[in-house]
Design an enzyme around this catalytic site. Structure first.
Site, PDB file in Angstrom:
ATOM      1  N   ASP A 246      34.425   1.266   0.619  1.00 57.43           N
ATOM      2  CA  ASP A 246      34.844   1.721  -0.337  1.00 57.43           C
ATOM      3  C   ASP A 246      36.108   1.930   0.178  1.00 57.43           C
ATOM      4  OD1 ASP A 246      35.594   3.705  -2.588  1.00 57.43           O
ATOM      5  OD2 ASP A 246      35.694   5.726  -1.122  1.00 57.43           O
ATOM      6  N   SER A 267      37.560   7.197  -7.726  1.00 57.28           N
ATOM      7  CA  SER A 267      36.650   5.977  -8.128  1.00 57.28           C
ATOM      8  C   SER A 267      35.591   7.501  -8.662  1.00 57.28           C
ATOM      9  CB  SER A 267      35.550   5.549  -6.700  1.00 57.28           C
ATOM     10  OG  SER A 267      35.837   6.364  -5.969  1.00 57.28           O
ATOM     11  N   GLN A 317      30.593   0.058  -8.270  1.00 55.89           N
ATOM     12  CA  GLN A 317      31.616   2.051  -8.361  1.00 55.89           C
ATOM     13  C   GLN A 317      32.227   0.827  -9.903  1.00 55.89           C
ATOM     14  OE1 GLN A 317      35.485   2.162  -6.256  1.00 55.89           O
ATOM     15  NE2 GLN A 317      33.963   3.310  -4.783  1.00 55.89           N
TER      16      GLN A 317
HETATM   17  C1  LIG Z   1      41.956  -8.020   0.925  1.00 56.40           C
HETATM   18  C2  LIG Z   1      42.258  -6.379   1.599  1.00 56.40           C
HETATM   19  C3  LIG Z   1      43.597  -5.922   1.751  1.00 56.40           C
HETATM   20  C4  LIG Z   1      43.739  -4.845   1.839  1.00 56.40           C
HETATM   21  C5  LIG Z   1      43.402  -3.789   0.428  1.00 56.40           C
HETATM   22  C6  LIG Z   1      43.249  -2.645   1.271  1.00 56.40           C
HETATM   23  C7  LIG Z   1      44.105  -1.274  -0.432  1.00 56.40           C
HETATM   24  C8  LIG Z   1      43.259   0.031  -0.651  1.00 56.40           C
HETATM   25  C9  LIG Z   1      44.766   0.594   0.306  1.00 56.40           C
HETATM   26  C10 LIG Z   1      44.385   1.534   0.390  1.00 56.40           C
HETATM   27  C11 LIG Z   1      43.780   2.155   0.013  1.00 56.40           C
HETATM   28  C12 LIG Z   1      43.491   3.663  -0.696  1.00 56.40           C
HETATM   29  C13 LIG Z   1      42.291   4.345  -1.028  1.00 56.40           C
HETATM   30  C14 LIG Z   1      41.243   3.826  -0.963  1.00 56.40           C
HETATM   31  C15 LIG Z   1      40.922   5.177  -2.156  1.00 56.40           C
HETATM   32  C16 LIG Z   1      38.986   4.240  -3.302  1.00 56.40           C
HETATM   33  C17 LIG Z   1      38.903   5.579  -4.092  1.00 56.40           C
HETATM   34  C18 LIG Z   1      38.294   6.815  -3.742  1.00 56.40           C
HETATM   35  O1  LIG Z   1      37.780   7.382  -2.491  1.00 56.40           O
HETATM   36  S1  LIG Z   1      38.804   8.023  -5.083  1.00 56.40           S
HETATM   37  C19 LIG Z   1      38.015   9.626  -4.296  1.00 56.40           C
HETATM   38  C20 LIG Z   1      37.211   9.828  -4.171  1.00 56.40           C
HETATM   39  N1  LIG Z   1      37.262  10.001  -6.098  1.00 56.40           N
HETATM   40  C21 LIG Z   1      37.407  11.131  -6.805  1.00 56.40           C
HETATM   41  O2  LIG Z   1      37.940  12.686  -6.031  1.00 56.40           O
HETATM   42  C22 LIG Z   1      36.394  11.807  -8.195  1.00 56.40           C
HETATM   43  C23 LIG Z   1      36.887  13.041  -7.916  1.00 56.40           C
HETATM   44  N2  LIG Z   1      36.762  13.285  -8.976  1.00 56.40           N
HETATM   45  C24 LIG Z   1      37.244  13.993  -9.703  1.00 56.40           C
HETATM   46  O3  LIG Z   1      38.736  14.078  -9.863  1.00 56.40           O
HETATM   47  C25 LIG Z   1      37.294  14.033 -11.755  1.00 56.40           C
HETATM   48  O4  LIG Z   1      35.768  13.754 -11.930  1.00 56.40           O
HETATM   49  C26 LIG Z   1      37.946  12.690 -12.624  1.00 56.40           C
HETATM   50  C27 LIG Z   1      39.341  12.753 -12.450  1.00 56.40           C
HETATM   51  C28 LIG Z   1      36.871  11.204 -11.412  1.00 56.40           C
HETATM   52  C29 LIG Z   1      37.372  13.452 -14.121  1.00 56.40           C
HETATM   53  O5  LIG Z   1      38.066  14.839 -14.444  1.00 56.40           O
HETATM   54  P1  LIG Z   1      38.523  15.367 -15.539  1.00 56.40           P
HETATM   55  O6  LIG Z   1      38.111  14.727 -16.444  1.00 56.40           O
HETATM   56  O7  LIG Z   1      39.187  16.423 -15.059  1.00 56.40           O
HETATM   57  O8  LIG Z   1      40.557  14.278 -15.201  1.00 56.40           O
HETATM   58  P2  LIG Z   1      41.051  13.860 -16.350  1.00 56.40           P
HETATM   59  O9  LIG Z   1      41.099  14.506 -17.264  1.00 56.40           O
HETATM   60  O10 LIG Z   1      40.772  12.433 -16.145  1.00 56.40           O
HETATM   61  O11 LIG Z   1      42.546  14.033 -15.371  1.00 56.40           O
HETATM   62  C30 LIG Z   1      42.909  12.741 -14.305  1.00 56.40           C
HETATM   63  C31 LIG Z   1      44.009  12.534 -13.905  1.00 56.40           C
HETATM   64  O12 LIG Z   1      44.523  11.706 -15.242  1.00 56.40           O
HETATM   65  C32 LIG Z   1      45.223  12.110 -16.518  1.00 56.40           C
HETATM   66  N3  LIG Z   1      45.250  11.876 -17.442  1.00 56.40           N
HETATM   67  C33 LIG Z   1      43.813  12.929 -18.027  1.00 56.40           C
HETATM   68  N4  LIG Z   1      43.539  11.991 -19.295  1.00 56.40           N
HETATM   69  C34 LIG Z   1      45.148  11.451 -19.502  1.00 56.40           C
HETATM   70  C35 LIG Z   1      44.750  10.151 -20.745  1.00 56.40           C
HETATM   71  N5  LIG Z   1      44.732   9.615 -21.726  1.00 56.40           N
HETATM   72  N6  LIG Z   1      46.907   9.590 -19.796  1.00 56.40           N
HETATM   73  C36 LIG Z   1      47.749   9.650 -19.080  1.00 56.40           C
HETATM   74  N7  LIG Z   1      46.992  10.789 -17.574  1.00 56.40           N
HETATM   75  C37 LIG Z   1      46.124  11.205 -17.904  1.00 56.40           C
HETATM   76  C38 LIG Z   1      45.082  13.787 -16.240  1.00 56.40           C
HETATM   77  O13 LIG Z   1      46.311  14.545 -16.129  1.00 56.40           O
HETATM   78  C39 LIG Z   1      45.065  13.669 -14.729  1.00 56.40           C
HETATM   79  O14 LIG Z   1      46.589  13.245 -13.662  1.00 56.40           O
HETATM   80  P3  LIG Z   1      46.622  14.354 -12.877  1.00 56.40           P
HETATM   81  O15 LIG Z   1      45.816  14.451 -11.537  1.00 56.40           O
HETATM   82  O16 LIG Z   1      47.147  15.805 -13.331  1.00 56.40           O
HETATM   83  O17 LIG Z   1      47.973  13.993 -11.837  1.00 56.40           O
END
Ligand SMILES: CCCCCCCC/C=C\CCCCCCCC(=O)SCCNC(=O)CCNC(=O)[C@H](O)C(C)(C)COP(=O)(O)OP(=O)(O)OC[C@H]1O[C@@H](n2cnc3c(N)ncnc32)[C@H](O)[C@@H]1OP(=O)(O)O
Length: 332
Positions: A246, A267, A317
């Site tokens: 992940d 995710s 994913q």
């Molecule tokens: C070659 C290689 C090189 C290396 C590269 C390295 C790169 C990597 C570097 C570093 C790594 C970093 C690590 C990676 C991470 C990997 C991914 C993870 O692990 S993520 C964690 C696991 N997943 C969760 O925690 C989701 C858990 N689920 C939830 O939180 C909810 O179910 C959710 C958000 C998915 C849906 O819930 P709802 O429906 O209530 O949420 P909604 O309404 O969509 O809101 C979410 C946000 O979007 C905004 N939002 C909503 N509608 C919007 C719209 N129309 N326009 C703009 N924003 C909007 C909202 O205001 C909110 O933001 P506001 O949290 O308040 O800041």
């Protein structure tokens, strides 16, 4: 978690040995770290048993988003599920939804339900719980070894071996020695160095810059768990692979879009298929691609290859991305 499976009848269609060690010697410092037991084993994936089918997990590394790392929750859920099956079955797939953000200030409880014990397959359902509510639901299925003449796999992409490449950390150190590194980029790279993520990465095509062109949404990198895990516990290697899978996966979907950054991304789900034996503390090639993105969502698919060319794990994913244009005045 005990598992002494040493061979795998479905695996060596390339005739290689997946435990082959690194060719060139690495630096003494790196070797010292490699001698230490992986923190993934000693801490992250070492769940405390609270009651029958109920476990507690603690956190090691928390991303800058301050929501729990999805790979940690999936890895711990798989540890909990694997504790409820015998040594003669192996996880072959898991399917998870991340339904709430994980809170890094409290532990996570894992509740395991025995869905079915069949003749060849066993299915478990795990709920990861915080504050009395599920943050993840996970189904994991385990299978007995059943050799079959039906066997095929894609071919591993040709890439330079890990010994010829630098780790992400080494690349950043090298980049920071250059003159005129913009301050914002320097801060970003120093933050990456301060990351205590227990994973090592060697990108095939490094891009140490915040300003990058839009590219095909595909990337390749060598990856392994930091520290030593050792041979002989395949269940544990699968849990570690779940953690690793992940980490640098979802951002593949952003590669097609330049001049935008994700102000929010997470995710939504995570699925994995485990095909054969592997060592998660040895280099595996992670091939990541995103076949589709639209509607504020992006799909990523990944393949983890053993370095002898055997396809070990497939992953997929979907993530949510709320993007905004980068501020051109501050652009690096
Ligand atoms: C070659 C290689 C090189 C290396 C590269 C390295 C790169 C990597 C570097 C570093 C790594 C970093 C690590 C990676 C991470 C990997 C991914 C993870 O692990 S993520 C964690 C696991 N997943 C969760 O925690 C989701 C858990 N689920 C939830 O939180 C909810 O179910 C959710 C958000 C998915 C849906 O819930 P709802 O429906 O209530 O949420 P909604 O309404 O969509 O809101 C979410 C946000 O979007 C905004 N939002 C909503 N509608 C919007 C719209 N129309 N326009 C703009 N924003 C909007 C909202 O205001 C909110 O933001 P506001 O949290 O308040 O800041």
């Amino acid at each position: 978690m005990a598992d002494t499976r040493a061979t795998d009848e479905t695996s060596d269609n390339t005739g290689g040995n997946h435990s082959s060690g690194d060719g060139n010697p690495e630096s003494r410092e790196v070797e010292k770290i490699r001698d230490l037991k992986s923190v993934l084993v000693t801490s992250v994936l070492n769940l405390e048993e609270l009651d029958v089918n109920l476990y507690r997990g603690t956190h090691h590394w928390v991303p800058r988003s301050r929501r729990l790392f999805g790979g940690q929750i999936v890895g711990q859920a798989l540890v909990a599920a694997a504790k409820s099956v015998g040594d003669d079955v192996y996880v072959h797939s898991l399917h998870c939804y991340f339904v709430r953000a994980g809170d890094p200030t409290v532990a996570v409880l894992y509740q395991v339900d025995h869905i079915r014990d069949g003749r060849s397959f066993m299915v478990r359902s795990v709920r990861a719980i915080q504050h009395g509510q599920p943050i993840l639901i996970c189904q994991a299925s385990f299978h007995k070894l059943q050799p079959s003449p039906l066997q095929h796999q894609f071919t591993m992409p040709m890439v330079p071996p890990p010994e010829d490449l630098l780790t992400e950390e080494q690349l950043i150190h090298l980049y920071l020695t250059k003159p005129n590194v913009p301050e914002k980029l320097r801060q970003f790279l120093n933050q990456r160095l301060a990351n205590e993520v227990p994973i090592e990465i060697k990108p095939i095509q490094p891009q140490p810059s915040l300003r990058r062109p839009a590219t095909e949404p595909r990337k390749l990198f060598w990856v392994r768990a930091q520290g030593h895990i050792g041979e002989g516990n395949m269940k544990l290697h699968c849990c570690v692979a779940a953690y690793i899978s992940d980490y640098a996966f979802l951002d593949t979907a952003m590669l097609s879009l330049a001049d935008y950054k994700a102000k929010f991304f997470a995710s939504l789900d995570h699925s994995m298929w485990f095909h054969t034996t592997f060592r998660s503390d040895e280099w595996m090639l992670y091939e990541c691609e995103s076949p589709w993105a639209a509607n504020s969502r992006g799909l990523v698919q990944g393949r983890m290859w053993r370095r002898d060319g055997v396809l070990a794990v497939s992953c997929s994913q979907e993530g949510v991305f709320r993007v905004q244009p980068v501020n051109h005045r501050n652009k690096l």
